[in-house]
Design a protein around this motif. Sequence first.
Motif, PDB file in Angstrom:
ATOM      1  N   VAL A 117      41.034  30.031  33.115  1.00  0.00           N
ATOM      2  CA  VAL A 117      41.600  31.317  32.702  1.00  0.00           C
ATOM      3  C   VAL A 117      41.689  31.397  31.182  1.00  0.00           C
ATOM      4  CG1 VAL A 117      43.674  32.746  32.716  1.00  0.00           C
ATOM      5  CG2 VAL A 117      42.892  31.675  34.836  1.00  0.00           C
ATOM      6  N   VAL A 155      39.881  34.157  28.801  1.00  0.00           N
ATOM      7  CA  VAL A 155      40.697  35.059  27.990  1.00  0.00           C
ATOM      8  C   VAL A 155      40.345  34.920  26.514  1.00  0.00           C
ATOM      9  CG1 VAL A 155      43.055  35.524  27.199  1.00  0.00           C
ATOM     10  CG2 VAL A 155      42.600  35.214  29.633  1.00  0.00           C
ATOM     11  N   VAL A 176      47.293  39.285  33.309  1.00  0.00           N
ATOM     12  CA  VAL A 176      46.442  38.437  34.144  1.00  0.00           C
ATOM     13  C   VAL A 176      47.080  38.375  35.527  1.00  0.00           C
ATOM     14  CG1 VAL A 176      45.466  36.135  34.467  1.00  0.00           C
ATOM     15  CG2 VAL A 176      45.643  37.089  32.172  1.00  0.00           C
ATOM     16  N   TRP A 226      42.748  41.515  33.804  1.00  0.00           N
ATOM     17  CA  TRP A 226      41.813  40.823  34.673  1.00  0.00           C
ATOM     18  C   TRP A 226      42.504  40.109  35.800  1.00  0.00           C
ATOM     19  CZ3 TRP A 226      39.074  35.767  34.615  1.00  0.00           C
ATOM     20  CH2 TRP A 226      39.827  34.750  34.047  1.00  0.00           C
TER      21      TRP A 226
END
Length: 222
Positions: free
Chosen positions: A33, A37, A47, A198
């Motif tokens: 992640v 990002v 997120v 996202w």
Amino acid sequence: DPASLDFAVLSPQKPEGREFADDDVARGVVKLVDAYVASHRIDASRVYLTGVSAGGVGCWGLGAHAKYRARWAAIAPICGGLRSRGMRHGARALAATPVWCFHGANDDVLPVSMSDTTVDACARAVRSAPLRYSRLERAAHRDYGWPCAGVHDRTGHAAWVHAYYPPDRPAGDVPLYAWLLDQSRSQDAAEDDEPEPWIVGASKPVHPITGLGPSPGNQVRR
């Protein structure tokens, strides 16, 4: 139309026989992640975590993970649940995380009691974030892509069809996605020219993932 959805999507997998909430697996997901990002135009305060089946169990577990629970603006676990051992602790850990979960009452793969007991435990905790539960009396038996992939029907197990692409809604008008976009870890983000939110989707390899309607306060909805 996927182009009409304002999300970027990442779908990590877990090693066979492991759990997403295992410390080393969780660390790997969060590192992934962080890498995405950092390298894309992603809003780190928005997120979201979702998952189906084994990934639904993982969504609950990773969402409640002591080290990483503050990473998620909201979670949307589907046909999963917290493990019975440590459930009360996990429910308390999720008190500040917005949750919308889905499960079919007719699921013959993972029983709906998994979500029932998890949501009840979360509702008993002192919550500061919304808690919403869609308990589907007749959840779908298949995902739209299963016949092409040779996957057999699984009675009531495809609850994510109703969450991710409900048949009674036009493309781009999905309550779960709208609800997710209402959730943020920070209310200070600029309203203009925001980067994309996202979704992290935790799934079994056979389950396609695409990412997640407003729910006030400490209310459980069935």
